[in-house]
Design a protein around this motif. Structure first.
Motif, PDB file in Angstrom:
ATOM      1  N   LEU A 206      -0.236  -5.861 -26.366  1.00  0.00           N
ATOM      2  CA  LEU A 206       0.044  -6.881 -25.359  1.00  0.00           C
ATOM      3  C   LEU A 206      -0.783  -8.132 -25.613  1.00  0.00           C
ATOM      4  O   LEU A 206      -0.266  -9.251 -25.569  1.00  0.00           O
ATOM      5  CB  LEU A 206      -0.256  -6.328 -23.966  1.00  0.00           C
ATOM      6  CG  LEU A 206      -0.089  -7.307 -22.804  1.00  0.00           C
ATOM      7  CD1 LEU A 206       1.376  -7.669 -22.619  1.00  0.00           C
ATOM      8  CD2 LEU A 206      -0.654  -6.714 -21.509  1.00  0.00           C
ATOM      9  N   LYS A 207      -2.049  -7.935 -25.903  1.00  0.00           N
ATOM     10  CA  LYS A 207      -2.957  -9.062 -26.104  1.00  0.00           C
ATOM     11  C   LYS A 207      -2.507  -9.941 -27.262  1.00  0.00           C
ATOM     12  O   LYS A 207      -2.468 -11.173 -27.150  1.00  0.00           O
ATOM     13  CB  LYS A 207      -4.373  -8.548 -26.355  1.00  0.00           C
ATOM     14  CG  LYS A 207      -5.428  -9.636 -26.438  1.00  0.00           C
ATOM     15  CD  LYS A 207      -6.820  -9.025 -26.545  1.00  0.00           C
ATOM     16  CE  LYS A 207      -7.887 -10.126 -26.580  1.00  0.00           C
ATOM     17  NZ  LYS A 207      -9.251  -9.549 -26.672  1.00  0.00           N
ATOM     18  N   GLU A 208      -2.147  -9.321 -28.378  1.00  0.00           N
ATOM     19  CA  GLU A 208      -1.719 -10.083 -29.547  1.00  0.00           C
ATOM     20  C   GLU A 208      -0.409 -10.812 -29.299  1.00  0.00           C
ATOM     21  O   GLU A 208      -0.251 -11.979 -29.678  1.00  0.00           O
ATOM     22  CB  GLU A 208      -1.574  -9.145 -30.749  1.00  0.00           C
ATOM     23  CG  GLU A 208      -1.196  -9.862 -32.039  1.00  0.00           C
ATOM     24  CD  GLU A 208      -1.093  -8.912 -33.218  1.00  0.00           C
ATOM     25  OE1 GLU A 208      -0.478  -9.296 -34.234  1.00  0.00           O
ATOM     26  OE2 GLU A 208      -1.620  -7.777 -33.121  1.00  0.00           O
TER      27      GLU A 208
ATOM     28  N   PHE B  27       2.186 -16.031 -28.226  1.00  0.00           N
ATOM     29  CA  PHE B  27       3.054 -16.820 -27.352  1.00  0.00           C
ATOM     30  C   PHE B  27       2.301 -18.032 -26.812  1.00  0.00           C
ATOM     31  O   PHE B  27       2.822 -19.154 -26.816  1.00  0.00           O
ATOM     32  CB  PHE B  27       3.550 -15.939 -26.199  1.00  0.00           C
ATOM     33  CG  PHE B  27       4.463 -16.659 -25.241  1.00  0.00           C
ATOM     34  CD1 PHE B  27       5.824 -16.734 -25.488  1.00  0.00           C
ATOM     35  CD2 PHE B  27       3.965 -17.254 -24.092  1.00  0.00           C
ATOM     36  CE1 PHE B  27       6.669 -17.392 -24.607  1.00  0.00           C
ATOM     37  CE2 PHE B  27       4.794 -17.910 -23.210  1.00  0.00           C
ATOM     38  CZ  PHE B  27       6.151 -17.987 -23.470  1.00  0.00           C
ATOM     39  N   LYS B  28       1.081 -17.812 -26.350  1.00  0.00           N
ATOM     40  CA  LYS B  28       0.275 -18.908 -25.789  1.00  0.00           C
ATOM     41  C   LYS B  28       0.001 -19.978 -26.840  1.00  0.00           C
ATOM     42  O   LYS B  28       0.043 -21.182 -26.546  1.00  0.00           O
ATOM     43  CB  LYS B  28      -1.051 -18.329 -25.261  1.00  0.00           C
ATOM     44  CG  LYS B  28      -2.116 -19.376 -24.910  1.00  0.00           C
ATOM     45  CD  LYS B  28      -1.717 -20.204 -23.706  1.00  0.00           C
ATOM     46  CE  LYS B  28      -2.737 -21.301 -23.415  1.00  0.00           C
ATOM     47  NZ  LYS B  28      -4.104 -20.825 -23.268  1.00  0.00           N
ATOM     48  N   GLU B  29      -0.293 -19.554 -28.069  1.00  0.00           N
ATOM     49  CA  GLU B  29      -0.561 -20.514 -29.136  1.00  0.00           C
ATOM     50  C   GLU B  29       0.650 -21.406 -29.385  1.00  0.00           C
ATOM     51  O   GLU B  29       0.505 -22.594 -29.648  1.00  0.00           O
ATOM     52  CB  GLU B  29      -0.922 -19.769 -30.426  1.00  0.00           C
ATOM     53  CG  GLU B  29      -2.327 -19.194 -30.434  1.00  0.00           C
ATOM     54  CD  GLU B  29      -3.397 -20.282 -30.458  1.00  0.00           C
ATOM     55  OE1 GLU B  29      -3.527 -20.966 -31.480  1.00  0.00           O
ATOM     56  OE2 GLU B  29      -4.092 -20.444 -29.432  1.00  0.00           O
ATOM     57  N   ARG B  30       1.828 -20.845 -29.288  1.00  0.00           N
ATOM     58  CA  ARG B  30       3.058 -21.602 -29.578  1.00  0.00           C
ATOM     59  C   ARG B  30       3.442 -22.523 -28.431  1.00  0.00           C
ATOM     60  O   ARG B  30       4.041 -23.574 -28.647  1.00  0.00           O
ATOM     61  CB  ARG B  30       4.199 -20.612 -29.852  1.00  0.00           C
ATOM     62  CG  ARG B  30       5.392 -21.238 -30.565  1.00  0.00           C
ATOM     63  CD  ARG B  30       5.022 -21.559 -31.996  1.00  0.00           C
ATOM     64  NE  ARG B  30       6.194 -21.962 -32.761  1.00  0.00           N
ATOM     65  CZ  ARG B  30       6.494 -23.228 -33.033  1.00  0.00           C
ATOM     66  NH1 ARG B  30       5.736 -24.204 -32.607  1.00  0.00           N
ATOM     67  NH2 ARG B  30       7.560 -23.512 -33.759  1.00  0.00           N
TER      68      ARG B  30
ATOM     69  N   VAL C   5      -1.859 -10.505 -18.523  1.00  0.00           N
ATOM     70  CA  VAL C   5      -0.933 -11.496 -19.082  1.00  0.00           C
ATOM     71  C   VAL C   5      -1.312 -12.893 -18.611  1.00  0.00           C
ATOM     72  O   VAL C   5      -1.379 -13.844 -19.403  1.00  0.00           O
ATOM     73  CB  VAL C   5       0.524 -11.179 -18.671  1.00  0.00           C
ATOM     74  CG1 VAL C   5       1.458 -12.333 -19.053  1.00  0.00           C
ATOM     75  CG2 VAL C   5       0.983  -9.891 -19.336  1.00  0.00           C
ATOM     76  N   SER C   6      -1.583 -13.014 -17.322  1.00  0.00           N
ATOM     77  CA  SER C   6      -1.968 -14.297 -16.744  1.00  0.00           C
ATOM     78  C   SER C   6      -3.241 -14.833 -17.396  1.00  0.00           C
ATOM     79  O   SER C   6      -3.337 -16.020 -17.742  1.00  0.00           O
ATOM     80  CB  SER C   6      -2.178 -14.143 -15.231  1.00  0.00           C
ATOM     81  OG  SER C   6      -2.564 -15.363 -14.650  1.00  0.00           O
ATOM     82  N   LYS C   7      -4.204 -13.963 -17.587  1.00  0.00           N
ATOM     83  CA  LYS C   7      -5.472 -14.359 -18.210  1.00  0.00           C
ATOM     84  C   LYS C   7      -5.247 -14.842 -19.639  1.00  0.00           C
ATOM     85  O   LYS C   7      -5.784 -15.876 -20.055  1.00  0.00           O
ATOM     86  CB  LYS C   7      -6.441 -13.182 -18.193  1.00  0.00           C
ATOM     87  CG  LYS C   7      -7.798 -13.483 -18.832  1.00  0.00           C
ATOM     88  CD  LYS C   7      -8.691 -12.247 -18.780  1.00  0.00           C
ATOM     89  CE  LYS C   7     -10.032 -12.510 -19.469  1.00  0.00           C
ATOM     90  NZ  LYS C   7     -10.891 -11.288 -19.426  1.00  0.00           N
ATOM     91  N   GLN C   8      -4.435 -14.105 -20.396  1.00  0.00           N
ATOM     92  CA  GLN C   8      -4.153 -14.475 -21.781  1.00  0.00           C
ATOM     93  C   GLN C   8      -3.393 -15.805 -21.865  1.00  0.00           C
ATOM     94  O   GLN C   8      -3.532 -16.551 -22.833  1.00  0.00           O
ATOM     95  CB  GLN C   8      -3.349 -13.380 -22.472  1.00  0.00           C
ATOM     96  CG  GLN C   8      -4.114 -12.097 -22.720  1.00  0.00           C
ATOM     97  CD  GLN C   8      -5.282 -12.297 -23.678  1.00  0.00           C
ATOM     98  OE1 GLN C   8      -5.203 -13.064 -24.628  1.00  0.00           O
ATOM     99  NE2 GLN C   8      -6.392 -11.620 -23.400  1.00  0.00           N
ATOM    100  N   LEU C   9      -2.596 -16.097 -20.848  1.00  0.00           N
ATOM    101  CA  LEU C   9      -1.845 -17.351 -20.823  1.00  0.00           C
ATOM    102  C   LEU C   9      -2.711 -18.532 -20.396  1.00  0.00           C
ATOM    103  O   LEU C   9      -2.269 -19.688 -20.454  1.00  0.00           O
ATOM    104  CB  LEU C   9      -0.659 -17.239 -19.864  1.00  0.00           C
ATOM    105  CG  LEU C   9       0.470 -16.291 -20.277  1.00  0.00           C
ATOM    106  CD1 LEU C   9       1.519 -16.209 -19.170  1.00  0.00           C
ATOM    107  CD2 LEU C   9       1.122 -16.748 -21.584  1.00  0.00           C
ATOM    108  N   GLY C  10      -3.936 -18.243 -19.958  1.00  0.00           N
ATOM    109  CA  GLY C  10      -4.831 -19.310 -19.518  1.00  0.00           C
ATOM    110  C   GLY C  10      -4.598 -19.730 -18.086  1.00  0.00           C
ATOM    111  O   GLY C  10      -4.994 -20.827 -17.677  1.00  0.00           O
TER     112      GLY C  10
END
Length: 291
Positions: free
Chosen positions: A118-120, A125-128, A164-169
């Motif tokens: 999930l993290k990767e 996705f966030k990077e893109r 997910v929210s955290k990873q999305l910033g």
């Protein structure tokens, strides 16, 4: 580091001051993502081939979305029939068939696998989509929709959504706001379904009088009330008319279908943004009439 230096030098040689800044920016991209990630993002050609870049972003949004949905659906150890039905209905809403539906199903299945990261996935996705905040939020809303498909947000599902929210910033405060607003959206749609079923039962009657009572049956505006309309806009009962207008404009801008598609939302998912915009519009129109 070397990417910035070389980029700035070559940029200055070919474009003087403007070229220097462009070269510095491109060099920064190269340094930040390294060559592998830079090529993955489209490399230098992405500056000249906008259509291909949009296609790549739409493909990434599509596969990432269904993969994470599958992962959340299996958060309690197994995928329930409700989650499978919800994913299928979601594909129906998007009009997916043939190869496109198979791709969505494959991505959903991949998210259920034990080795799914999930993290990767969310990191890539966030990077893109790093600067496309509206798409990041819509991605989160779609995952919340999957978690809510059975009408209950389990502890494991909420924990994954927070990750997910955290990873999305997205901040904890904004996550709580998005979650609460979707709960209002979910309740409203459930109420709409009940209202439509009631209307269908009443079809064929020659008048709006209850049989044997003589009392008129008033319209109920799909069951919406002021509290629910405000919640749909992310507001509480103390909100002023100005608060309503500001919230409405902000939410409509965030969920504008054409804008989201141009940023990378797959065209198949445009109907999702349309429905969200319609709910927001309904809440706003109700509050305007009730004022």
């Amino acid at each position: 580091m070397w990417g910035k230096i070389l980029g700035a030098c070559f940029g200055f040689m070919f474009g003087r001051i403007i070229g220097l800044f462009i070269g510095l920016y491109l060099g920064h991209m190269f340094d930040k993502s390294l060559k592998q990630n830079f090529d993955k993002a489209g490399g230098f050609s992405s500056l000249f081939n906008g259509d291909d870049d949009i296609d790549q972003r739409q493909a990434l949004f599509f596969t990432s979305c269904f993969a994470v949905m599958g992962h959340i659906a299996k958060s309690n150890g197994r995928v329930s029939e409700t989650h499978i039905r919800a994913a299928s209905l979601f594909m129906d809403e998007m009009g997916l068939s043939g190869e496109n539906r198979t791709e969505a199903q494959d991505a959903f299945k991949a998210g259920k696998e034990a080795d799914f990261s999930l993290k990767e996935t969310v990191y890539d996705f966030k990077e893109r989509f790093a600067r496309r905040h509206d798409l990041l939020q819509l991605f989160l809303e779609i995952q919340i929709q999957m978690a809510f498909s059975d009408g209950v947000l389990a502890a494991q599902e909420k924990e994954l959504l927070q990750e997910v929210s955290k990873q999305l910033g997205i901040s904890k405060t904004h996550f709580a706001f998005v979650l609460k607003r979707y709960q209002a959206e979910f309740n409203f749609r459930q109420q709409q379904q009940r209202y439509q079923q009631q209307q269908q039962r009443q079809q064929g009657q020659s008048s709006s009088y209850r049989e044997g009572s003589g009392h008129h049956v008033p319209p109920n505006n799909n069951g919406m009330n002021r509290t629910q309309a405000l919640a749909l806009l992310g507001l509480n009962n103390e909100a002023s008319a100005r608060d309503v207008k500001v919230a409405y404009r902000k939410l409509m801008a965030q969920h504008h279908p054409d804008k989201l598609v141009s940023q990378g939302l797959p065209k198949h998912m445009m109907e999702l943004a349309v429905k969200k915009s319609q709910d927001i519009q309904s809440a706003y129109e109700f509050l305007k009439k009730a004022a």
